[in-house]
Design an enzyme around this catalytic site. Structure first.
Site, PDB file in Angstrom:
ATOM      1  N   ASN A   1       0.795  -1.239   0.000  1.00 52.66           N
ATOM      2  CA  ASN A   1       0.000   0.000   0.000  1.00 52.66           C
ATOM      3  C   ASN A   1       0.824   1.283   0.000  1.00 52.66           C
ATOM      4  OD1 ASN A   1      -2.657  -1.238  -0.002  1.00 52.66           O
ATOM      5  ND2 ASN A   1      -2.158  -1.911   2.073  1.00 52.66           N
TER       6      ASN A   1
ATOM      7  N   ARG B   1      -3.938   9.040  -0.603  1.00 51.45           N
ATOM      8  CA  ARG B   1      -4.965   8.701   0.400  1.00 51.45           C
ATOM      9  C   ARG B   1      -4.394   8.962   1.795  1.00 51.45           C
ATOM     10  NH1 ARG B   1      -6.947   4.326  -2.889  1.00 51.45           N
ATOM     11  NH2 ARG B   1      -7.400   5.445  -4.803  1.00 51.45           N
TER      12      ARG B   1
ATOM     13  N   TYR C   1      -0.226  10.068   6.563  1.00 48.71           N
ATOM     14  CA  TYR C   1       1.017   9.819   5.826  1.00 48.71           C
ATOM     15  C   TYR C   1       1.520  11.031   5.032  1.00 48.71           C
ATOM     16  CZ  TYR C   1      -0.019   4.999   7.038  1.00 48.71           C
ATOM     17  OH  TYR C   1      -0.276   3.850   7.740  1.00 48.71           O
TER      18      TYR C   1
HETATM   19  O1  CA2 Z   1       4.272   4.270   9.119  1.00 51.77           O
HETATM   20  C1  CA2 Z   1       4.623   3.442   8.275  1.00 51.77           C
HETATM   21  O2  CA2 Z   1       5.510   3.653   7.453  1.00 51.77           O
HETATM   22  C2  CA2 Z   1       3.884   2.103   8.197  1.00 51.77           C
HETATM   23  O3  CA2 Z   1       4.847   1.090   7.873  1.00 51.77           O
HETATM   24  C3  CA2 Z   1       2.865   2.264   7.097  1.00 51.77           C
HETATM   25  C4  CA2 Z   1       1.971   1.053   6.936  1.00 51.77           C
HETATM   26  C5  CA2 Z   1       1.357   0.637   8.263  1.00 51.77           C
HETATM   27  O4  CA2 Z   1       0.632  -0.574   8.121  1.00 51.77           O
HETATM   28  C6  CA2 Z   1       2.411   0.458   9.357  1.00 51.77           C
HETATM   29  O5  CA2 Z   1       1.747   0.152  10.555  1.00 51.77           O
HETATM   30  C7  CA2 Z   1       3.235   1.715   9.511  1.00 51.77           C
HETATM   31  C8  CA2 Z   1       0.832   1.341   5.967  1.00 51.77           C
HETATM   32  C9  CA2 Z   1       1.271   1.782   4.613  1.00 51.77           C
HETATM   33  C10 CA2 Z   1       0.063   2.135   3.832  1.00 51.77           C
HETATM   34  O6  CA2 Z   1       0.255   3.419   3.297  1.00 51.77           O
HETATM   35  C11 CA2 Z   1      -0.827   4.077   2.823  1.00 51.77           C
HETATM   36  C12 CA2 Z   1      -0.580   5.294   2.258  1.00 51.77           C
HETATM   37  C13 CA2 Z   1      -1.618   6.029   1.797  1.00 51.77           C
HETATM   38  C14 CA2 Z   1      -2.908   5.563   1.887  1.00 51.77           C
HETATM   39  C15 CA2 Z   1      -3.152   4.338   2.458  1.00 51.77           C
HETATM   40  C16 CA2 Z   1      -2.093   3.589   2.929  1.00 51.77           C
END
Ligand code: CA2
Length: 149
Positions: free
Chosen positions: A11, A18, A23
């Site tokens: 993702n 998103r 993020y």
């Molecule tokens: O904070 C981080 O970098 C994470 O590795 C990001 C992951 C999450 O599951 C970890 O707990 C922490 C999620 C990445 C998904 O990124 C997205 C970006 C935009 C919209 C939706 C998801």
């Protein structure tokens, strides 16, 4: 030439499009570009791979040394919290891994507080957005410089 592999998990291809409140608006392409610029200045090679598939990331970790990589910077995303396959791959290879996260996983939901990969990586950097990756690359560059002395 020294080489670092940057692995982005599931993702992360959606970054900047998103959930900007969590993020931010930075895209994965922005992150890769900043890292590439920094690597070029330091005179090191850098490869990037994003995958939504656990096995692809396991393969990349296994193949890193054979591809001439000396360090891996890994944001395993959700796999961080439950992928024993990725943990085992990291433990099985000699290439050192730095775990990074954009968000501070300890300030978020309980299920994000535990990383199954933390015990087998060199260290973890989280909570600094794109700068988590930049800090990891800075450490890699310092390690390369120390090894060259
Ligand atoms: O904070 C981080 O970098 C994470 O590795 C990001 C992951 C999450 O599951 C970890 O707990 C922490 C999620 C990445 C998904 O990124 C997205 C970006 C935009 C919209 C939706 C998801």
């Amino acid at each position: 030439m020294k080489k670092v592999l940057v692995l982005h998990g599931p993702n992360l291809n959606l970054l900047g499009t998103r959930e900007p409140e969590i993020y931010g608006r930075t895209t994965l392409a922005d992150i890769n570009q900043r890292l590439a610029e920094r690597a070029q200045k330091a005179g090191i090679a850098i490869d990037f791979l994003q995958s939504n598939h656990e096995g692809v990331l396991v393969d990349a970790i296994q193949q890193a040394a054979g591809n001439g990589c000396n360090f891996i910077i890994l944001n395993a995303a959700a796999f961080t919290h439950y992928s024993i396959a990725i943990r085992d791959a990291i433990a099985a290879v000699t290439v050192p891994v730095i775990e990074v996260h954009l968000s501070n996983i300890y300030q978020r939901e309980e299920f994000r507080h535990h990383s199954v990969i933390s015990p087998v990586v060199q260290g973890q950097i989280c909570g600094f957005g794109m700068d988590s990756y930049m800090a990891a690359l800075g450490i890699v560059i310092r390690r390369f410089e120390e090894a060259a002395k």
